[in-house]
Design a protein around this motif. Structure first.
Motif, mmCIF file in Angstrom:
data_model
loop_
_atom_site.group_PDB
_atom_site.id
_atom_site.type_symbol
_atom_site.label_atom_id
_atom_site.label_comp_id
_atom_site.label_asym_id
_atom_site.label_seq_id
_atom_site.Cartn_x
_atom_site.Cartn_y
_atom_site.Cartn_z
ATOM 1 N N HIS A 55 14.773 83.060 -47.377
ATOM 2 C CA HIS A 55 15.139 81.786 -46.757
ATOM 3 C C HIS A 55 16.395 81.236 -47.436
ATOM 4 N N PRO A 56 17.155 80.395 -46.750
ATOM 5 C CA PRO A 56 18.405 79.901 -47.317
ATOM 6 C C PRO A 56 18.235 79.316 -48.720
ATOM 7 N N TRP A 57 19.122 79.743 -49.631
ATOM 8 C CA TRP A 57 19.088 79.310 -51.021
ATOM 9 C C TRP A 57 20.454 78.805 -51.484
ATOM 10 N N THR A 58 21.398 78.671 -50.566
ATOM 11 C CA THR A 58 22.722 78.194 -50.936
ATOM 12 C C THR A 58 22.669 76.720 -51.346
ATOM 13 N N GLN B 126 15.749 74.642 -49.876
ATOM 14 C CA GLN B 126 15.121 75.376 -50.968
ATOM 15 C C GLN B 126 15.891 75.195 -52.274
ATOM 16 N N TYR B 127 17.211 75.196 -52.210
ATOM 17 C CA TYR B 127 18.022 74.993 -53.408
ATOM 18 C C TYR B 127 17.700 73.645 -54.055
ATOM 19 N N GLU B 128 17.628 72.609 -53.239
ATOM 20 C CA GLU B 128 17.315 71.277 -53.772
ATOM 21 C C GLU B 128 15.924 71.268 -54.389
ATOM 22 N N TRP B 129 14.979 71.943 -53.737
ATOM 23 C CA TRP B 129 13.619 72.000 -54.274
ATOM 24 C C TRP B 129 13.589 72.726 -55.620
ATOM 25 N N ILE B 130 14.297 73.848 -55.721
ATOM 26 C CA ILE B 130 14.318 74.612 -56.968
ATOM 27 C C ILE B 130 14.864 73.760 -58.107
ATOM 28 N N GLY B 131 15.979 73.081 -57.852
ATOM 29 C CA GLY B 131 16.565 72.236 -58.889
ATOM 30 C C GLY B 131 15.620 71.150 -59.343
ATOM 31 N N ASN B 132 14.972 70.490 -58.392
ATOM 32 C CA ASN B 132 14.035 69.415 -58.729
ATOM 33 C C ASN B 132 12.811 69.948 -59.457
ATOM 34 N N ASP B 133 12.308 71.106 -59.005
ATOM 35 C CA ASP B 133 11.120 71.678 -59.634
ATOM 36 C C ASP B 133 11.389 72.041 -61.082
ATOM 37 N N LEU B 134 12.476 72.750 -61.339
ATOM 38 C CA LEU B 134 12.779 73.163 -62.705
ATOM 39 C C LEU B 134 13.053 71.968 -63.610
ATOM 40 N N ALA B 135 13.705 70.953 -63.064
ATOM 41 C CA ALA B 135 14.028 69.768 -63.871
ATOM 42 C C ALA B 135 12.795 68.951 -64.216
ATOM 43 N N SER B 136 11.737 69.120 -63.438
ATOM 44 C CA SER B 136 10.544 68.291 -63.628
ATOM 45 C C SER B 136 9.539 68.881 -64.616
ATOM 46 N N VAL B 137 9.802 70.067 -65.140
ATOM 47 C CA VAL B 137 8.836 70.729 -66.024
ATOM 48 C C VAL B 137 8.692 69.963 -67.334
ATOM 49 N N ASP B 138 7.473 69.671 -67.707
ATOM 50 C CA ASP B 138 7.169 69.027 -68.980
ATOM 51 C C ASP B 138 6.943 70.119 -70.020
ATOM 52 N N ARG B 139 7.947 70.383 -70.838
ATOM 53 C CA ARG B 139 7.852 71.483 -71.790
ATOM 54 C C ARG B 139 6.852 71.213 -72.909
ATOM 55 N N SER B 140 6.423 69.992 -73.073
ATOM 56 C CA SER B 140 5.387 69.720 -74.070
ATOM 57 C C SER B 140 4.023 70.232 -73.593
ATOM 58 N N LYS B 141 3.863 70.347 -72.275
ATOM 59 C CA LYS B 141 2.614 70.842 -71.699
ATOM 60 C C LYS B 141 2.713 72.307 -71.284
#
Length: 303
Positions: free
Chosen positions: A108-111, A116-131
């Protein structure tokens, strides 16, 4: 893998695209589902979509090929409902213990500016590395492969900077039917090389993060793509195998251990460790069945 599951030491299986190769023949789906029953009926069986589930002419896929036999992702979504936001948006993420898994669709489009690109950026940025201190990024088509003709530079150019920015630890791919592991790499440049631990295992030091490690694990049941004996390989390619197998892994807060298991012998063809925080010597089991500390499994039945 069924033996691994029988041991009770497996939490989940990840199958990263090209699930059954049914390509429009429903009976092939039935046969495949029967084959994976000893695994999928006992542990969480997570999937990503591949070209042989989705791609078809005028289907909206990035790649205009007849690879899905007209299925266009319909059969895949019916048989393997994942925690996606909507139909035909087969990207999602889940947390398991200390690992955040981001699962995307390379079909699916990832440009940049795509949904999907916007979702990937938001998902990765939201990770709580303490958990969830570890982030594993998965998709079907790889960003790195020494086998000719299997890397789309547009895909790598679009998404690789996000992986670096959000400090993805490990990227797992299918599509190419062999096994290949990289250094900590960005834009084909090794930002860091592993060192040998006290047990001789390649160890990546992520206490000072440099770049993701990429691993192709397309060794699960279709024909194999053999590496050329005469090829000179780029410096980012550290380990290559052309044998059927899968990878298994175990994570603590400070260490992520990965083994490539050769299916017909149960031997370990490649292994490596990614460390962060307190360094420690890793201990490995050379048997098919893991010891009682092995709680996570990453792998594929068939790519």
């Amino acid at each position: 893998m069924a033996k691994e599951v029988e041991s009770g030491q497996v939490d989940s299986v990840f199958h990263i695209g090209d699930i059954s190769y049914a390509t429009g023949f429903l009976v092939e789906w039935d046969y495949f589902l029967s084959l994976i029953q000893p695994v999928a009926s006992h542990v969480t069986y997570m999937t990503a979509i591949g070209n042989h589930e989705r791609d078809y002419i005028n289907s909206g896929s990035v790649y205009i090929t007849p690879d899905s036999g007209g299925e266009c992702g319909v059969a895949y979504e019916a048989y393997f409902p994942m925690p996606t936001s909507a139909k035909d948006k087969p990207w999602y993420s889940i947390n398991q213990a200390g690992i955040h898994f981001t699962v995307i669709s390379t079909e699916h489009p990832w440009t940049e500016n795509s949904e999907q690109y916007e979702w990937i950026g938001n998902d990765l940025a939201s990770v709580d590395r303490s958990k969830t201190p570890w982030v594993i990024f998965t998709g079907h088509r790889p960003m790195y492969s020494s086998y000719p003709g299997n890397v789309d530079g547009r895909f790598t150019d679009a998404l690789e900077p996000l992986l670096l920015k959000e400090k993805v630890d490990l990227a797992l791919w299918g599509h190419v039917h062999n096994y290949e592991r990289t250094c900590a790499v960005f834009q084909k440049d090794c930002k860091a090389m592993p060192t040998k631990g006290g047990d001789g295992i390649d160890t990546y030091d992520n206490t000072n993060y440099t770049a993701p490690v990429h691993v192709v694990i397309g060794t699960a049941g279709f024909k194999l793509d053999k590496f050329s004996e005469n090829q000179i390989y780029d410096g980012w390619s550290l380990s290559r195998h052309t044998e059927f197998g899968y990878i298994r892994g175990h994570a603590t807060k400070e260490e992520l251990k990965i083994e490539f298991v050769i299916s017909n012998t149960g031997t370990v063809g490649d292994s490596f460790v990614i460390n962060k925080g307190k360094k420690q010597q890793s201990s490995w089991s050379k048997k098919l069945l893991p010891d009682k500390s092995l709680k996570d499994i990453l792998g594929e039945i068939k790519l």
